[in-house]
Structures are given as C-alpha cells and as structure tokens.
Design a protein around this motif. Structure first.
Motif, PDB file in Angstrom:
ATOM      1  N   UNK A 110       0.793  -1.230   0.000  1.00 14.55           N
ATOM      2  CA  UNK A 110       0.000   0.000   0.000  1.00 14.55           C
ATOM      3  C   UNK A 110       0.826   1.281   0.000  1.00 14.55           C
ATOM      4  N   UNK A 111       2.010   1.258   0.600  1.00 12.64           N
ATOM      5  CA  UNK A 111       2.770   2.487   0.772  1.00 12.64           C
ATOM      6  C   UNK A 111       4.147   2.466   0.120  1.00 12.64           C
ATOM      7  N   UNK A 112       4.584   1.327  -0.416  1.00 17.70           N
ATOM      8  CA  UNK A 112       5.914   1.209  -0.987  1.00 17.70           C
ATOM      9  C   UNK A 112       6.123   2.101  -2.199  1.00 17.70           C
ATOM     10  N   UNK A 113       7.343   2.622  -2.311  1.00 23.82           N
ATOM     11  CA  UNK A 113       7.723   3.400  -3.476  1.00 23.82           C
ATOM     12  C   UNK A 113       7.613   4.899  -3.319  1.00 23.82           C
ATOM     13  N   UNK A 114       7.245   5.374  -2.161  1.00 33.12           N
ATOM     14  CA  UNK A 114       7.101   6.821  -1.959  1.00 33.12           C
ATOM     15  C   UNK A 114       7.496   7.191  -0.537  1.00 33.12           C
ATOM     16  N   UNK A 115       7.666   8.485  -0.330  1.00 35.50           N
ATOM     17  CA  UNK A 115       7.950   8.971   1.016  1.00 35.50           C
ATOM     18  C   UNK A 115       6.691   8.871   1.865  1.00 35.50           C
ATOM     19  N   UNK A 116       6.894   8.654   3.141  1.00 31.14           N
ATOM     20  CA  UNK A 116       5.772   8.596   4.070  1.00 31.14           C
ATOM     21  C   UNK A 116       6.245   9.117   5.418  1.00 31.14           C
ATOM     22  N   UNK A 117       5.530  10.090   5.930  1.00 25.62           N
ATOM     23  CA  UNK A 117       5.805  10.587   7.271  1.00 25.62           C
ATOM     24  C   UNK A 117       4.868   9.835   8.211  1.00 25.62           C
ATOM     25  N   UNK A 118       5.445   9.070   9.095  1.00 22.75           N
ATOM     26  CA  UNK A 118       4.652   8.276  10.033  1.00 22.75           C
ATOM     27  C   UNK A 118       4.443   9.111  11.285  1.00 22.75           C
ATOM     28  N   UNK A 119       3.200   9.412  11.620  1.00 29.48           N
ATOM     29  CA  UNK A 119       2.942  10.265  12.788  1.00 29.48           C
ATOM     30  C   UNK A 119       3.229   9.536  14.104  1.00 29.48           C
ATOM     31  N   UNK A 120       3.574  10.310  15.122  1.00 31.33           N
ATOM     32  CA  UNK A 120       3.819   9.732  16.444  1.00 31.33           C
ATOM     33  C   UNK A 120       2.540   9.140  17.015  1.00 31.33           C
ATOM     34  N   UNK A 121       1.416   9.783  16.699  1.00 33.65           N
ATOM     35  CA  UNK A 121       0.112   9.292  17.126  1.00 33.65           C
ATOM     36  C   UNK A 121      -0.756   9.115  15.885  1.00 33.65           C
ATOM     37  N   UNK A 122      -0.976   7.880  15.449  1.00 33.54           N
ATOM     38  CA  UNK A 122      -1.755   7.652  14.235  1.00 33.54           C
ATOM     39  C   UNK A 122      -3.213   8.090  14.399  1.00 33.54           C
ATOM     40  N   UNK A 123      -3.744   8.666  13.342  1.00 35.66           N
ATOM     41  CA  UNK A 123      -5.138   9.093  13.341  1.00 35.66           C
ATOM     42  C   UNK A 123      -6.059   7.881  13.253  1.00 35.66           C
ATOM     43  N   UNK A 124      -7.143   7.868  14.024  1.00 39.40           N
ATOM     44  CA  UNK A 124      -8.074   6.734  13.946  1.00 39.40           C
ATOM     45  C   UNK A 124      -8.714   6.590  12.570  1.00 39.40           C
ATOM     46  N   UNK A 125      -8.755   7.676  11.814  1.00 41.14           N
ATOM     47  CA  UNK A 125      -9.350   7.610  10.476  1.00 41.14           C
ATOM     48  C   UNK A 125      -8.306   7.694   9.372  1.00 41.14           C
TER      49      UNK A 125
END
Length: 128
Positions: free
Chosen positions: A45-60
């Motif tokens: 789903x996320x491979x191949x691009x930049x992704x900023x992973x939040x410290x607290x993931x959003x429920x949505x």
C-alpha cells in the motif's frame, strides 16, 4: 469524494513447516515492527514513496485503515528506525508470497510486476 480503499490482498497463510523468507535489510525494520503479514500489506500500500509516520496515528488515517490500530501504533513506535522512503521490496514480496503458495501469475498481479520478473526473482532465490 471518498478516498480510495487501501488494497488489502487476501494473503494466504504460510504453510506449517515452511520457514519465513529472510527479510533484506531494507525490509527488516518493517517486518520486526509489524510482523510479516502486516509488513506485506504495508509495503503493497505504501511502498515506493515517502511517508511521514505520525507519532500518534489518526483513527481515520490510511495507516490505521490498512494495518488496524495495533499495527499503526507499532509502526509509530518504530518510526525513528524506519526510512522515510518506503521500499517497494518486490523481490522479497515475490519470494514471501511464493512461500505461501501463491502462483507466479497471482504474485505478479499482487505486486504489480510482470510474470517474467517474478520468475527471475524466484529463480535467483532457488540458485542460492
């Protein structure tokens, strides 16, 4: 407009007695944090691009939609160890899905690669 649903391939279970495929260095932090099943879903789903992973993931958020609350929290906890650009890891995905009994054609469709590439990756593994 609603956001597109995350691709959630139906992953076959690894057969008993079949050892997991060793994750390469670029994939190992994701497998360590999420486990093999969630790591596969995450990379697809996320491979191949930049992704900023939040410290607290959003429920949505899309992370939680793809991995569930536990998976998103595990990824957030390991975010300092993860690269910003998510690898595609197609050779590892091909070997892992083959170990789970998927056919070459199914693997090619799942990881969006040609069947020729999948066969080459699997052949390379068998030659080791």
């Amino acid at each position: 407009m609603t956001p597109p649903q995350a691709r959630r391939p139906c992953l076959p279970e690894r057969a008993e007695g079949v050892a997991p495929v060793r994750a390469p260095a670029q994939v190992a932090p994701f497998v360590d944090a999420l486990g093999e099943d969630h790591a596969i879903r995450f990379l697809l789903n996320f491979g191949g691009a930049e992704l900023t992973i939040p410290a607290t993931p959003s429920p949505r958020g899309r992370l939680q939609e793809t991995l569930g609350a536990e998976g998103a929290e595990a990824l957030a906890a390991a975010r300092d160890l993860l690269p910003r650009r998510i690898p595609l890891a197609k050779p590892w995905l091909a070997r892992t899905l083959a170990a789970r009994g998927m056919s070459t054609a199914q693997i090619a469709r799942t990881i969006l690669a040609s069947d020729v590439s999948v066969r080459a990756w699997l052949k390379k593994t068998r030659g080791r």
